[in-house]
Write a protein that holds these residues in place. Structure first.
Motif, mmCIF file in Angstrom:
data_model
loop_
_atom_site.group_PDB
_atom_site.id
_atom_site.type_symbol
_atom_site.label_atom_id
_atom_site.label_comp_id
_atom_site.label_asym_id
_atom_site.label_seq_id
_atom_site.Cartn_x
_atom_site.Cartn_y
_atom_site.Cartn_z
ATOM 1 N N UNK A 138 0.809 -1.218 0.000
ATOM 2 C CA UNK A 138 0.000 0.000 0.000
ATOM 3 C C UNK A 138 0.844 1.270 0.000
ATOM 4 N N UNK A 139 2.142 1.144 0.308
ATOM 5 C CA UNK A 139 3.033 2.305 0.282
ATOM 6 C C UNK A 139 4.233 2.105 -0.640
ATOM 7 N N UNK A 140 4.516 0.847 -1.006
ATOM 8 C CA UNK A 140 5.662 0.559 -1.870
ATOM 9 C C UNK A 140 6.955 0.340 -1.112
ATOM 10 N N UNK A 141 6.915 0.334 0.215
ATOM 11 C CA UNK A 141 8.124 0.165 1.017
ATOM 12 C C UNK A 141 8.554 -1.303 1.012
ATOM 13 N N UNK A 142 9.828 -1.551 0.629
ATOM 14 C CA UNK A 142 10.348 -2.904 0.438
ATOM 15 C C UNK A 142 11.683 -2.988 1.164
ATOM 16 N N UNK A 143 11.800 -3.890 2.140
ATOM 17 C CA UNK A 143 12.981 -3.978 2.993
ATOM 18 C C UNK A 143 13.429 -5.423 3.144
ATOM 19 N N UNK A 144 14.743 -5.607 3.342
ATOM 20 C CA UNK A 144 15.243 -6.969 3.536
ATOM 21 C C UNK A 144 16.521 -6.967 4.355
ATOM 22 N N UNK A 145 16.825 -8.095 4.956
ATOM 23 C CA UNK A 145 18.092 -8.324 5.649
ATOM 24 C C UNK A 145 18.204 -9.814 5.935
ATOM 25 N N UNK A 146 19.231 -10.183 6.655
ATOM 26 C CA UNK A 146 19.407 -11.572 7.072
ATOM 27 C C UNK A 146 20.184 -11.595 8.372
ATOM 28 N N UNK A 147 20.059 -12.689 9.106
ATOM 29 C CA UNK A 147 20.762 -12.778 10.377
ATOM 30 C C UNK A 147 20.409 -14.052 11.110
ATOM 31 N N UNK A 238 -0.120 -7.355 -10.654
ATOM 32 C CA UNK A 238 0.904 -7.181 -11.686
ATOM 33 C C UNK A 238 1.330 -5.728 -11.879
ATOM 34 N N UNK A 239 0.528 -4.790 -11.415
ATOM 35 C CA UNK A 239 0.890 -3.369 -11.524
ATOM 36 C C UNK A 239 1.671 -2.977 -10.266
ATOM 37 N N UNK A 240 2.978 -3.061 -10.361
ATOM 38 C CA UNK A 240 3.823 -2.854 -9.191
ATOM 39 C C UNK A 240 4.900 -1.796 -9.425
ATOM 40 N N UNK A 241 4.617 -0.841 -10.330
ATOM 41 C CA UNK A 241 5.611 0.173 -10.648
ATOM 42 C C UNK A 241 5.971 1.034 -9.448
ATOM 43 N N UNK A 242 5.046 1.131 -8.471
ATOM 44 C CA UNK A 242 5.318 1.976 -7.298
ATOM 45 C C UNK A 242 6.344 1.342 -6.360
ATOM 46 N N UNK A 243 6.626 0.051 -6.545
ATOM 47 C CA UNK A 243 7.695 -0.593 -5.771
ATOM 48 C C UNK A 243 8.969 -0.384 -6.576
ATOM 49 N N UNK A 244 9.617 0.733 -6.351
ATOM 50 C CA UNK A 244 10.722 1.169 -7.215
ATOM 51 C C UNK A 244 12.105 0.899 -6.639
ATOM 52 N N UNK A 245 12.173 0.407 -5.393
ATOM 53 C CA UNK A 245 13.477 0.142 -4.777
ATOM 54 C C UNK A 245 13.307 -0.869 -3.654
ATOM 55 N N UNK A 246 14.432 -1.456 -3.279
ATOM 56 C CA UNK A 246 14.464 -2.341 -2.113
ATOM 57 C C UNK A 246 15.639 -1.904 -1.260
ATOM 58 N N UNK A 247 15.442 -1.851 0.050
ATOM 59 C CA UNK A 247 16.471 -1.342 0.950
ATOM 60 C C UNK A 247 16.884 -2.394 1.965
ATOM 61 N N UNK A 248 18.155 -2.371 2.311
ATOM 62 C CA UNK A 248 18.651 -3.237 3.381
ATOM 63 C C UNK A 248 18.274 -2.620 4.717
ATOM 64 N N UNK A 249 17.809 -3.429 5.639
ATOM 65 C CA UNK A 249 17.539 -2.955 6.994
ATOM 66 C C UNK A 249 18.885 -2.880 7.723
ATOM 67 N N UNK A 250 19.360 -1.670 8.025
ATOM 68 C CA UNK A 250 20.680 -1.530 8.674
ATOM 69 C C UNK A 250 20.605 -1.845 10.169
ATOM 70 N N UNK A 251 20.660 -3.120 10.510
ATOM 71 C CA UNK A 251 20.444 -3.530 11.896
ATOM 72 C C UNK A 251 21.464 -2.933 12.855
ATOM 73 N N UNK A 341 -2.058 7.037 -1.584
ATOM 74 C CA UNK A 341 -2.757 7.565 -2.753
ATOM 75 C C UNK A 341 -1.942 7.329 -4.019
ATOM 76 N N UNK A 342 -0.641 7.566 -3.950
ATOM 77 C CA UNK A 342 0.222 7.354 -5.107
ATOM 78 C C UNK A 342 0.311 5.873 -5.471
ATOM 79 N N UNK A 343 0.316 5.014 -4.459
ATOM 80 C CA UNK A 343 0.344 3.573 -4.720
ATOM 81 C C UNK A 343 -0.948 3.122 -5.398
ATOM 82 N N UNK A 344 -2.082 3.664 -4.960
ATOM 83 C CA UNK A 344 -3.361 3.336 -5.596
ATOM 84 C C UNK A 344 -3.384 3.826 -7.038
ATOM 85 N N UNK A 345 -2.816 5.003 -7.283
ATOM 86 C CA UNK A 345 -2.773 5.531 -8.647
ATOM 87 C C UNK A 345 -1.917 4.635 -9.537
ATOM 88 N N UNK A 346 -0.769 4.187 -9.013
ATOM 89 C CA UNK A 346 0.141 3.341 -9.791
ATOM 90 C C UNK A 346 -0.457 1.988 -10.113
#
Length: 364
Positions: A138-147, A238-251, A341-346
């Motif tokens: 709903x916001x496009x926020x994409x995060x990842x890490x490992x541990x 399938x419309x996922x253009x608003x997911x434009x990046x993925x970030x590492x969670x800096x633990x 709102x921007x995610x819904x538009x995308x």
């Protein structure tokens, strides 16, 4: 019922809303569950015949009223629509699932909480480390890490995902490590392979590698992230253009608290009826975006003094300038939830009213 049965067979774990004319109908066990959750009448189709089956339904224009109730009950809901105009065909109307809504994959305002993220999570058990990824579609926020297991448990407590994806063979491993209180869904093991995950991620971001995102070396995290994008494809998103990046969670930048510490400090949950949390006391935010950010800041306190001082300097600036503070607050009051709102538009899920709200937000 032949058409219904063939579609239902493809989504055995979901409650199927089958569009018939001006109604969405459910059959069999789905009808029994829907009637109880939605408090609608349960009837029978073909009463007295060999094909007799339970039936429950509601008008198609009431979908936004009933859908949130089903999702909040923890169900995965497959929406099966008519794919052609019934007036233009003399045979059975072609139908197909156009969207699969789950607790972790939703855009509906009645499902989402404006002041909280709605994270979909994936966990991958590697040989030495565990990978984890979080996505709020709903916001496009994409995060990842490992541990290790301890870090992953703390992340699950901090991010409080609405749904967690796990490889089927790792069902017991997850329950042993993190308990059975989470809402989980199990994917086939082939979706948790490094080559598959790299390919699906680079294809989505249209890049040659993942180095630019700073996650190239996080193999377990990459696998978990790829599982999330695979799941979105499987659920017809399938419309996922608003997911434009993925970030590492800096633990290394945060103080990570375990579940017992968070519970005892009552940061944003209290076991006492009518109790007050730290978030309740501190939340003077004007926008949903600010509320979500504050909740994240409370759950993940900064560790490095320079960043803490930088944040405090901003607070001190506004405290020393009341006029500027009120001016900014006045502007923010005119701003809607731009992230969602921007995610819904995308994703082409935005309503005319929300388009106008987006216009007013950008104008302010």
């Amino acid at each position: 019922m032949k058409q219904y049965n063939s579609i239902k067979a493809k989504y055995p774990d979901a409650l199927l809303l089958f569009r018939v004319g001006d109604f969405y109908e459910t059959f069999g066990e789905d009808a029994v569950r829907a009637s109880k959750i939605l408090d609608i009448v349960l009837t029978k189709r073909g009463a007295g015949s060999a094909s007799e089956t339970a039936l429950a339904g509601f008008p198609h224009h009431s979908l936004n009223t009933y859908l949130p109730k089903l999702v909040k009950a923890g169900l995965r809901v497959a929406i099966c629509d008519q794919l052609e105009d019934p007036k233009l065909t003399k045979t059975i109307v072609k139908r197909g699932v156009t969207e699969l809504i789950t607790p972790g994959v939703a855009f509906n305002d009645e499902v989402l909480q404006s002041k909280s993220n709605n994270f979909l999570c994936a966990v991958h058990f590697g040989l030495q480390r565990i990978g984890i990824a979080f996505l709020d579609i709903s916001t496009g926020e994409f995060l990842t890490t490992q541990g290790d297991e301890s870090l992953i448990d703390k992340l699950l407590q901090n991010f409080s995902p609405s749904e967690i994806l796990i490889s089927k063979p790792k069902k017991k491993s997850f329950a042993d490590a993190f308990g059975d209180a989470h809402h989980t869904f199990y994917l086939e093991d082939w979706a948790y392979q490094i080559d598959f995950s790299r390919e699906i991620l680079t294809r989505h971001f249209q890049t040659q590698s993942l180095k630019g995102f700073g996650i190239e070396s996080l193999e377990e995290g990459i696998v978990a992230s790829g599982a999330i994008l695979h799941y979105l494809s499987e659920t017809q998103h399938h419309r996922l253009q608003h997911i434009s990046a993925i970030h590492r969670i800096p633990e290394e930048e945060y103080v990570w608290m375990d579940r017992f510490t968070m519970r005892n400090l009552e940061l944003y949950f209290t076991p006492h009826p009518g109790g007050t949390t730290l978030l309740d006391v501190m939340d003077k935010t004007i926008t949903p975006m600010g509320a979500r950010m504050l909740k994240r800041w409370i759950a993940m306190p900064l560790k490095h003094i320079k960043k803490i001082e930088r944040r405090l300097n901003v607070v001190a600036h506004f405290l020393a300038s009341e006029i500027e503070l009120q001016t900014v607050r006045k502007q923010l009051k005119q701003t809607g939830d731009l992230e969602r709102l921007l995610s819904k538009a995308a994703t082409a899920k935005i309503s005319p009213r929300e388009v106008y709200q987006l216009y007013l937000s950008l104008e302010s």
